[in-house]
Scaffold this active site. Structure first.
Site, PDB file in Angstrom:
ATOM      1  N   ASP A 150      37.676  34.854  22.352  1.00  0.00           N
ATOM      2  CA  ASP A 150      37.046  35.055  23.645  1.00  0.00           C
ATOM      3  C   ASP A 150      36.054  33.935  23.962  1.00  0.00           C
ATOM      4  O   ASP A 150      35.224  33.581  23.119  1.00  0.00           O
ATOM      5  CB  ASP A 150      36.314  36.401  23.626  1.00  0.00           C
ATOM      6  CG  ASP A 150      35.880  36.861  24.995  1.00  0.00           C
ATOM      7  OD1 ASP A 150      34.660  36.974  25.224  1.00  0.00           O
ATOM      8  OD2 ASP A 150      36.765  37.068  25.846  1.00  0.00           O
ATOM      9  N   HIS A 160      43.784  40.814  31.473  1.00  0.00           N
ATOM     10  CA  HIS A 160      42.891  41.916  31.884  1.00  0.00           C
ATOM     11  C   HIS A 160      41.770  41.437  32.800  1.00  0.00           C
ATOM     12  O   HIS A 160      40.966  42.234  33.276  1.00  0.00           O
ATOM     13  CB  HIS A 160      42.278  42.559  30.636  1.00  0.00           C
ATOM     14  CG  HIS A 160      41.488  41.591  29.857  1.00  0.00           C
ATOM     15  ND1 HIS A 160      42.054  40.514  29.198  1.00  0.00           N
ATOM     16  CD2 HIS A 160      40.158  41.458  29.690  1.00  0.00           C
ATOM     17  CE1 HIS A 160      41.091  39.791  28.636  1.00  0.00           C
ATOM     18  NE2 HIS A 160      39.931  40.345  28.933  1.00  0.00           N
ATOM     19  N   ASP A 161      41.719  40.113  33.054  1.00  0.00           N
ATOM     20  CA  ASP A 161      40.689  39.530  33.941  1.00  0.00           C
ATOM     21  C   ASP A 161      41.267  39.038  35.267  1.00  0.00           C
ATOM     22  O   ASP A 161      40.522  38.537  36.104  1.00  0.00           O
ATOM     23  CB  ASP A 161      40.025  38.327  33.259  1.00  0.00           C
ATOM     24  CG  ASP A 161      39.178  38.721  32.060  1.00  0.00           C
ATOM     25  OD1 ASP A 161      38.996  37.848  31.171  1.00  0.00           O
ATOM     26  OD2 ASP A 161      38.734  39.879  31.996  1.00  0.00           O
TER      27      ASP A 161
HETATM   28  O1  TEU Z   1      36.455  36.334  29.958  1.00  0.00           O
HETATM   29  C1  TEU Z   1      35.782  35.172  30.242  1.00  0.00           C
HETATM   30  C2  TEU Z   1      36.053  34.755  31.594  1.00  0.00           C
HETATM   31  O2  TEU Z   1      36.387  33.695  31.822  1.00  0.00           O
HETATM   32  C3  TEU Z   1      35.984  35.783  32.604  1.00  0.00           C
HETATM   33  O3  TEU Z   1      34.674  35.885  32.919  1.00  0.00           O
HETATM   34  C4  TEU Z   1      36.806  35.432  33.802  1.00  0.00           C
HETATM   35  O4  TEU Z   1      36.657  34.188  34.259  1.00  0.00           O
HETATM   36  C5  TEU Z   1      36.466  36.257  34.923  1.00  0.00           C
HETATM   37  O5  TEU Z   1      36.348  37.494  34.487  1.00  0.00           O
HETATM   38  C6  TEU Z   1      37.521  36.185  35.992  1.00  0.00           C
HETATM   39  O6  TEU Z   1      37.164  37.025  37.069  1.00  0.00           O
HETATM   40  C7  TEU Z   1      36.302  36.847  28.658  1.00  0.00           C
HETATM   41  C8  TEU Z   1      37.053  38.165  28.576  1.00  0.00           C
HETATM   42  O7  TEU Z   1      38.406  37.916  28.808  1.00  0.00           O
HETATM   43  C9  TEU Z   1      36.454  39.074  29.632  1.00  0.00           C
HETATM   44  O8  TEU Z   1      37.161  40.277  29.744  1.00  0.00           O
HETATM   45  C10 TEU Z   1      35.015  39.348  29.231  1.00  0.00           C
HETATM   46  O9  TEU Z   1      34.420  40.090  30.256  1.00  0.00           O
HETATM   47  C11 TEU Z   1      34.249  38.038  29.050  1.00  0.00           C
HETATM   48  O10 TEU Z   1      34.959  37.053  28.324  1.00  0.00           O
HETATM   49  C12 TEU Z   1      33.005  38.306  28.230  1.00  0.00           C
HETATM   50  O11 TEU Z   1      33.389  38.681  26.934  1.00  0.00           O
END
Ligand code: TEU
Length: 566
Positions: free
Chosen positions: A206, A336-337
């Site tokens: 991550d 998931h993002d």
């Molecule tokens: O995501 C990092 C990240 O890049 C996200 O912030 C992304 O750009 C953004 O959500 C897009 O809308 C990682 C994980 O994948 C995410 O789920 C976590 O929330 C984040 O790190 C913190 O651990």
């Protein structure tokens, strides 16, 4: 060096909270995953990536870990985990864990100790700084730097008890670990070895390119109209990042085989990615870059931007060419993002099935390792969120608060963007069947099921040979059987065409032509040696075979193969 099995693999990402709930509490769990391993094996994927399952207050749905060597009771136990891992291996698949070590939870004993007193031995395990000189501690603007957190608000939280601020690039319940401290690094490496000794097959790391910060912690540039500055210049691909990842490789992966490591790296460049994934440098196998998922994002975060296909092709073309000789790409539309790609770059209405298959075809036949996010193989769509109350994601809620209360945006303006791009679109429960809660739970789901599950669900898809599911199964099969898909040179065609995405893959005498129509129009591909492809073998398409090889129907994709006679 040669153990690069993952070049031929397809990875499937599971978001445990939303995959399958076996105990009816409305939240997915490991037993739920165990119950669907045959479904996953049937899809033909090779690796399962589990988003975090560790004990966590769930402030950011598990990306805030309070114990790195156990399982969140909501999801099960270490015993259930071992049973899941055994079931995965029995079916010839592998399992990759999510490694979240840029930050921990503020409820992790490491941080509880660190904040307990300024002379606690773990004080320096996190980033603590005094208030900005001349400013009253705890007052707005007194933060050590002007950086904003990714989830809204400042990136520093004031701790009354010890009279100092701690850094959190994400939520204030996700304090950043101080990787400058060798004790922190050794503790992380020991934890990783513990999971590998338990039998897991690798890690998705991550925001791993954020672990090295510029110790000077300078202020960032403050864009007009924004409440906080972007400090990423001081922590993206930081000064010691390659040293740390090489050290990790030596301390954790040296002497182990058949593992997969992928680093999530917001803002990474092609040049940096070559350095990260060059096998000689022993850092990671591949990275998640973000250029293509930022292709429809403009300078104004609260203004939706339509996709420009030529821009998307330019991005993929750059990454394909950049890592053609050294390094390796990951390939993904969803996770998931990110919002659901069929709603974002496809057509989730009349041409949902066609466009979902076309998007999968174009992505999976690039050079790199493809990742399928749960539900993508069903063509799941964005969800009908109405008001901010429908959202659960800390990022959406935090950014909404900043935009509306601090930057004077109208709620509807912000909601329009969150409905299209919000992360909760990816997190609605997996749609297993047409029953009231889509077969996800017998209870009340933590996030509402998408009402279109009555039509879009795994039971219907598996039973329908023309479904998106079976198209994704064929894509995995093609990667496993056609070496040109894995190792073929990539050549982009028609770079200026705003409707067609076309390229070739060539390995020795085998050449593949891949064309995807990103529009609802019938379009002819004006490629140079069109006649040469006339006699080619149609390997795969997502609709009826085209009458004329190079004239594609709405959202159609075609894959041709020819063997060169020289
Ligand atoms: O995501 C990092 C990240 O890049 C996200 O912030 C992304 O750009 C953004 O959500 C897009 O809308 C990682 C994980 O994948 C995410 O789920 C976590 O929330 C984040 O790190 C913190 O651990």
């Amino acid at each position: 060096m040669t153990d690069q099995w993952w070049k031929q693999a397809v990875v499937y990402q599971i978001y445990p909270r939303s995959f399958a709930d076996a105990d009816g509490d409305g939240v997915g769990d490991l037993r739920g995953i165990i119950g669907h391993l045959d479904y996953l094996a049937g899809l033909g994927v090779d690796v399962l990536w589990l988003s975090p399952i560790y004990p966590s207050p769930q402030d950011d749905n598990g990306y805030d870990i309070s114990d790195y060597q156990n399982v969140e009771p909501l999801f099960g136990s270490l015993e259930t985990f071992d049973e899941l891992l055994a079931g995965v291996h029995e079916r010839g698949l592998k399992l990759v864990m999510d490694l979240v070590v840029n930050h921990s939870s503020d409820e992790h004993p490491w941080f509880v100790e660190s904040r307990s007193s300024i002379d606690n031995p773990k004080r320096d395990w996190y980033w603590w700084r005094p208030a900005r000189a001349g400013m009253e501690p705890g007052t707005p603007g007194a933060e050590p730097t002007n950086w904003g957190s990714a989830f809204g608000g400042p990136a520093w939280e004031y701790d009354e008890k010890t009279g100092a601020y701690y850094l959190h690039l994400f939520s204030k319940k996700q304090p950043d670990l101080n990787w400058e401290n060798p004790e922190v690094r050794e503790a992380v490496y020991a934890m990783m070895r513990w999971w590998l000794d338990r039998g897991v097959d690798g890690f998705r790391m991550d925001v791993i390119n954020m672990i090295s910060k510029d110790p000077a912690l300078p202020d960032g540039k403050l864009p007009t109209g924004r409440a906080y500055a972007d400090g990423s210049a001081s922590y993206i691909d930081g000064p010691r990042i390659h040293e740390f990842l090489h050290e990790m490789h030596g301390e954790v992966f040296q002497g182990r085989t058949s593992l997969l490591t992928v680093g999530e790296m917001p803002g990474v460049t092609v040049d940096e990615a070559i350095r990260y994934t060059d096998p000689v440098r022993e850092e990671v196998d591949m990275v998640f870059q973000f250029d293509h998922v930022w292709a429809d994002r403009g300078p104004d975060p609260w203004l939706l931007m339509p996709l420009q296909l030529t821009m998307l092709k330019a991005i993929f073309g750059r990454w394909q060419a950049g890592l053609a000789e050294v390094g390796w790409n990951s390939l993904y539309w969803n996770n998931h993002d990110q919002p659901r790609v069929v709603s974002r770059f496809g057509d989730d209405g009349a041409y949902r099935v066609e466009s979902a298959k076309m998007l999968g075809t174009v992505l999976h036949l690039h050079r790199g390792t493809p990742y399928v996010y749960q539900g993508e193989e069903l063509g799941m769509t964005n969800a009908p969120f109405r008001s901010i109350e429908d959202f659960r994601d800390i990022e959406a809620l935090g950014q909404y608060a900043d935009a509306v209360t601090k930057e004077g945006r109208s709620p509807e303006e912000v909601l329009t963007v969150l409905r299209a791009n919000g992360r909760d679109n990816a997190r609605t429960p997996m749609q297993w069947d047409a029953s009231p809660q889509a077969g996800f739970t017998t209870g009340t789901p933590w996030l509402a099921v998408n009402p279109n599950h009555t039509e879009i669900n795994a039971a219907a898809a598996v039973a329908d040979p023309n479904s998106v599911y079976h198209h994704y199964r064929k894509l995995a099969e093609l990667r496993h059987t056609e070496p040109a898909v894995v190792a073929g040179d990539f050549t982009m065609l028609l770079p200026n065409d705003e409707r067609l995405y076309a390229f070739t893959r060539r390995l020795d005498r085998t050449e593949l032509l891949v064309i995807g129509n990103f529009s609802a129009e019938t379009v002819r591909a004006e490629i140079d040696d069109a006649a040469a492809w006339a006699a080619a073998e149609l390997v795969l398409t997502n609709t009826a075979a085209p009458s004329d090889e190079l004239t594609l129907g709405p959202w159609q994709a075609v894959v041709y193969r020819r063997v060169l006679s020289w």
